[in-house]
Design an enzyme around this catalytic site. Sequence first.
Site, PDB file in Angstrom:
ATOM      1  N   GLY A 124      -2.055  -2.876  20.295  1.00 54.26           N
ATOM      2  CA  GLY A 124      -1.944  -1.454  20.610  1.00 54.26           C
ATOM      3  C   GLY A 124      -0.508  -1.012  20.821  1.00 54.26           C
ATOM      4  O   GLY A 124      -0.024  -0.951  21.961  1.00 54.26           O
ATOM      5  N   THR A 126       1.105   1.636  18.274  1.00 56.70           N
ATOM      6  CA  THR A 126       1.265   3.005  17.767  1.00 56.70           C
ATOM      7  C   THR A 126       0.557   4.023  18.665  1.00 56.70           C
ATOM      8  O   THR A 126      -0.540   3.764  19.170  1.00 56.70           O
ATOM      9  CB  THR A 126       0.676   3.099  16.340  1.00 56.70           C
ATOM     10  OG1 THR A 126       1.342   2.132  15.525  1.00 56.70           O
ATOM     11  CG2 THR A 126       0.852   4.476  15.746  1.00 56.70           C
ATOM     12  N   ARG A 268     -13.364  -6.146 -23.202  1.00 57.98           N
ATOM     13  CA  ARG A 268     -13.494  -4.762 -23.664  1.00 57.98           C
ATOM     14  C   ARG A 268     -12.918  -4.603 -25.074  1.00 57.98           C
ATOM     15  O   ARG A 268     -11.756  -4.950 -25.309  1.00 57.98           O
ATOM     16  CB  ARG A 268     -12.744  -3.839 -22.697  1.00 57.98           C
ATOM     17  CG  ARG A 268     -12.698  -2.381 -23.100  1.00 57.98           C
ATOM     18  CD  ARG A 268     -14.039  -1.724 -22.941  1.00 57.98           C
ATOM     19  NE  ARG A 268     -13.959  -0.276 -23.147  1.00 57.98           N
ATOM     20  CZ  ARG A 268     -15.025   0.500 -23.263  1.00 57.98           C
ATOM     21  NH1 ARG A 268     -16.246  -0.012 -23.179  1.00 57.98           N
ATOM     22  NH2 ARG A 268     -14.874   1.802 -23.429  1.00 57.98           N
ATOM     23  N   GLY A 339      -9.330   1.566 -17.755  1.00 55.80           N
ATOM     24  CA  GLY A 339      -9.650   2.913 -18.230  1.00 55.80           C
ATOM     25  C   GLY A 339     -10.553   3.629 -17.235  1.00 55.80           C
ATOM     26  O   GLY A 339     -10.449   3.425 -16.013  1.00 55.80           O
ATOM     27  N   GLU A 363       2.596  -1.805   9.896  1.00 55.99           N
ATOM     28  CA  GLU A 363       3.539  -2.869  10.303  1.00 55.99           C
ATOM     29  C   GLU A 363       4.964  -2.545   9.810  1.00 55.99           C
ATOM     30  O   GLU A 363       5.702  -3.421   9.383  1.00 55.99           O
ATOM     31  CB  GLU A 363       3.046  -4.230   9.840  1.00 55.99           C
ATOM     32  CG  GLU A 363       1.680  -4.524  10.439  1.00 55.99           C
ATOM     33  CD  GLU A 363       1.381  -5.977  10.689  1.00 55.99           C
ATOM     34  OE1 GLU A 363       2.317  -6.785  10.731  1.00 55.99           O
ATOM     35  OE2 GLU A 363       0.199  -6.278  10.885  1.00 55.99           O
ATOM     36  N   THR A 365       6.797   1.009   7.812  1.00 56.41           N
ATOM     37  CA  THR A 365       6.709   1.588   6.463  1.00 56.41           C
ATOM     38  C   THR A 365       7.787   0.974   5.553  1.00 56.41           C
ATOM     39  O   THR A 365       8.709   0.302   6.027  1.00 56.41           O
ATOM     40  CB  THR A 365       6.954   3.113   6.527  1.00 56.41           C
ATOM     41  OG1 THR A 365       8.308   3.332   6.976  1.00 56.41           O
ATOM     42  CG2 THR A 365       5.983   3.814   7.468  1.00 56.41           C
ATOM     43  N   SER A 366       7.691   1.265   4.269  1.00 57.47           N
ATOM     44  CA  SER A 366       8.718   0.754   3.334  1.00 57.47           C
ATOM     45  C   SER A 366      10.103   1.251   3.720  1.00 57.47           C
ATOM     46  O   SER A 366      11.096   0.531   3.612  1.00 57.47           O
ATOM     47  CB  SER A 366       8.384   1.192   1.901  1.00 57.47           C
ATOM     48  OG  SER A 366       7.260   0.484   1.435  1.00 57.47           O
TER      49      SER A 366
HETATM   50  C1  LIG Z   1      -5.239   1.688   8.584  1.00 59.74           C
HETATM   51  C2  LIG Z   1      -4.141   1.566   9.583  1.00 59.74           C
HETATM   52  C3  LIG Z   1      -4.161   0.515  10.497  1.00 59.74           C
HETATM   53  C4  LIG Z   1      -3.171   0.414  11.463  1.00 59.74           C
HETATM   54  N1  LIG Z   1      -3.238  -0.599  12.404  1.00 59.74           N
HETATM   55  C5  LIG Z   1      -2.386  -0.571  13.473  1.00 59.74           C
HETATM   56  C6  LIG Z   1      -2.560  -1.491  14.562  1.00 59.74           C
HETATM   57  O1  LIG Z   1      -3.431  -2.360  14.541  1.00 59.74           O
HETATM   58  N2  LIG Z   1      -1.739  -1.369  15.638  1.00 59.74           N
HETATM   59  C7  LIG Z   1      -0.747  -0.437  15.707  1.00 59.74           C
HETATM   60  O2  LIG Z   1      -0.054  -0.389  16.713  1.00 59.74           O
HETATM   61  N3  LIG Z   1      -0.546   0.440  14.679  1.00 59.74           N
HETATM   62  C8  LIG Z   1      -1.352   0.402  13.582  1.00 59.74           C
HETATM   63  N4  LIG Z   1      -1.186   1.294  12.546  1.00 59.74           N
HETATM   64  C9  LIG Z   1      -0.122   2.292  12.647  1.00 59.74           C
HETATM   65  C10 LIG Z   1       1.014   2.070  11.667  1.00 59.74           C
HETATM   66  O3  LIG Z   1       1.763   0.954  12.024  1.00 59.74           O
HETATM   67  C11 LIG Z   1       1.804   3.374  11.605  1.00 59.74           C
HETATM   68  O4  LIG Z   1       1.001   4.299  10.881  1.00 59.74           O
HETATM   69  C12 LIG Z   1       3.161   3.193  10.961  1.00 59.74           C
HETATM   70  O5  LIG Z   1       4.010   2.469  11.808  1.00 59.74           O
HETATM   71  C13 LIG Z   1       3.834   4.540  10.622  1.00 59.74           C
HETATM   72  O6  LIG Z   1       3.809   5.409  11.705  1.00 59.74           O
HETATM   73  P1  LIG Z   1       3.270   6.919  11.500  1.00 59.74           P
HETATM   74  O7  LIG Z   1       1.985   6.817  10.791  1.00 59.74           O
HETATM   75  O8  LIG Z   1       3.310   7.571  12.814  1.00 59.74           O
HETATM   76  O9  LIG Z   1       4.334   7.562  10.504  1.00 59.74           O
HETATM   77  P2  LIG Z   1       5.760   8.190  10.899  1.00 59.74           P
HETATM   78  O10 LIG Z   1       6.510   7.221  11.732  1.00 59.74           O
HETATM   79  O11 LIG Z   1       5.557   9.565  11.420  1.00 59.74           O
HETATM   80  O12 LIG Z   1       6.456   8.255   9.475  1.00 59.74           O
HETATM   81  C14 LIG Z   1       6.169   9.289   8.533  1.00 59.74           C
HETATM   82  C15 LIG Z   1       7.138   9.121   7.350  1.00 59.74           C
HETATM   83  O13 LIG Z   1       8.509   9.249   7.828  1.00 59.74           O
HETATM   84  C16 LIG Z   1       9.247   8.101   7.451  1.00 59.74           C
HETATM   85  N5  LIG Z   1      10.243   7.804   8.491  1.00 59.74           N
HETATM   86  C17 LIG Z   1      10.061   7.751   9.841  1.00 59.74           C
HETATM   87  N6  LIG Z   1      11.197   7.434  10.460  1.00 59.74           N
HETATM   88  C18 LIG Z   1      12.131   7.276   9.488  1.00 59.74           C
HETATM   89  C19 LIG Z   1      13.524   6.937   9.494  1.00 59.74           C
HETATM   90  N7  LIG Z   1      14.184   6.669  10.616  1.00 59.74           N
HETATM   91  N8  LIG Z   1      14.163   6.889   8.295  1.00 59.74           N
HETATM   92  C20 LIG Z   1      13.503   7.119   7.129  1.00 59.74           C
HETATM   93  N9  LIG Z   1      12.200   7.439   7.076  1.00 59.74           N
HETATM   94  C21 LIG Z   1      11.527   7.518   8.232  1.00 59.74           C
HETATM   95  C22 LIG Z   1       8.212   6.978   7.317  1.00 59.74           C
HETATM   96  O14 LIG Z   1       8.694   5.915   6.492  1.00 59.74           O
HETATM   97  C23 LIG Z   1       7.045   7.734   6.704  1.00 59.74           C
HETATM   98  O15 LIG Z   1       7.232   7.841   5.322  1.00 59.74           O
HETATM   99  C24 LIG Z   1      -2.127   1.369  11.511  1.00 59.74           C
HETATM  100  C25 LIG Z   1      -2.093   2.412  10.579  1.00 59.74           C
HETATM  101  C26 LIG Z   1      -3.084   2.528   9.642  1.00 59.74           C
HETATM  102  C27 LIG Z   1      -3.042   3.681   8.666  1.00 59.74           C
END
Ligand SMILES: Cc1cc2nc3c(=O)[nH]c(=O)nc-3n(C[C@H](O)[C@H](O)[C@H](O)COP(=O)(O)OP(=O)(O)OC[C@H]3O[C@@H](n4cnc5c(N)ncnc54)[C@H](O)[C@@H]3O)c2cc1C
Length: 383
Positions: A124, A126, A268, A339, A363, A365-366
């Site tokens: 936990g 996020t 196919r 297709g 874990e 984002t890219s």
């Molecule tokens: C199916 C699923 C399972 C998950 N499981 C877990 C879990 O078990 N435990 C947990 O704690 N979390 C979990 N998460 C959360 C996940 O780790 C977050 O969604 C992720 O870290 C991105 O945070 P956000 O969604 O708030 O996006 P944001 O942080 O709001 O980002 C939005 C966009 O802004 C970009 N961005 C943000 N900051 C910057 C920066 N400084 N420079 C450039 N770009 C930036 C991001 O790359 C992204 O493209 C899960 C998410 C999903 C969808």
Amino acid sequence: MNLELSEEQAAARRLAKDFVDGEIAPNVVAWDRAEDVDRSIVKKLGEVGFLGLTIDEAYGGSGGDHLTYCLVTEELGRGDSSVRGIVSVSLGLVAKTIQTYGSEEQKRQWLPRLTAGEALGCFGLTEPGTGSDAGNLVTKAVRDGDDYVINGSKMFITNGTWADVVLLFARSTDAPGHKGVSAFLVPTDTPGLTRRTIHGKLGLRGQATAELALEDVRVPASALLGREGKGFSIAMSALAKGRMSVAAGCVGIAQAALDAAVGYAGEREQFGKPIASYQLVQELLSDIAVDVDAARLLTWRVADLIDRGEEFATAASKAKLFASEAAVRCANNALQVFGGYGYIDEYPVGKLLRDARVMTLYEGTSQIQKLIIGRALTGVSAF
Ligand SMILES: Cc1cc2nc3c(=O)[nH]c(=O)nc-3n(C[C@H](O)[C@H](O)[C@H](O)COP(=O)(O)OP(=O)(O)OC[C@H]3O[C@@H](n4cnc5c(N)ncnc54)[C@H](O)[C@@H]3O)c2cc1C
């Protein structure tokens, strides 16, 4: 690095392949449509030892090295990312973190049950307002005598509604930013903790993803994992290893895409010949195959670094970045080979694409992986 698998590693990979083919593959479409994996899979994962990989046998684990962990994780990812995620989180993010940072009492309390599949863990970190910027989380843990009282909420928590324990990150001191964050092991049946399943996900539909609400959740001070104020570095070290696990799962998705696309292209026929004979289709297949090899080698390198006790965090970010983007590309290319049939869920590739899509998001984002790699290259932090 020797790329030849040892007998034990090859045996673990065969075991995982048989497990996936026997216990997972026949159910994948039904679980995806029902948005619910059959929960009995957890006990089976425990019985076969997959929830105890790299955990000491003294705590009920099945031991093994990190390459073995990657091999099993890849096979699970090939079968169903929803099941792979159960293991990556409960074992990779929770049990391993307890093994590294937990007191003897915490290890005895949780590890035997987690490794046996009798209990599940969730991670936990996020919150609704803090995803990438996790160090600024606002959930609060306030010391009250021998207890902490926790208030706040957590978002997108994998295994959330199934878990028996949350590795929960909360702000427990006045120190600014990530310095004020501590880690706690909170049993999910603690009064004041409620959970809500998040429905309507693009992929990982079988997985129990949840929102957690904490209202005056009281835990004893012994629930603190590691030292007070060290929670953020505990989370980051868990996620660094977790990224290897996500990367391995992505290799599994890419391999599944390759297997499906090669098989379909051979069967196919269009214009009187198998579509595999057309060079533009072969280009799609070879692009997938190169991605699979490159992603796997980057992932294995992380396992090798960890097993040799070397620094691995940047290599893990590189593997996670490449493998997650590659999994999306591979699934998309495979869908092109199929297709119109690729667009319906009787065939596997649409689900692979939906499941792959989240891998570039969670874990880290890219974009966040690129910032971590950039920081390692320049010594300058963008955070
Ligand atoms: C199916 C699923 C399972 C998950 N499981 C877990 C879990 O078990 N435990 C947990 O704690 N979390 C979990 N998460 C959360 C996940 O780790 C977050 O969604 C992720 O870290 C991105 O945070 P956000 O969604 O708030 O996006 P944001 O942080 O709001 O980002 C939005 C966009 O802004 C970009 N961005 C943000 N900051 C910057 C920066 N400084 N420079 C450039 N770009 C930036 C991001 O790359 C992204 O493209 C899960 C998410 C999903 C969808």
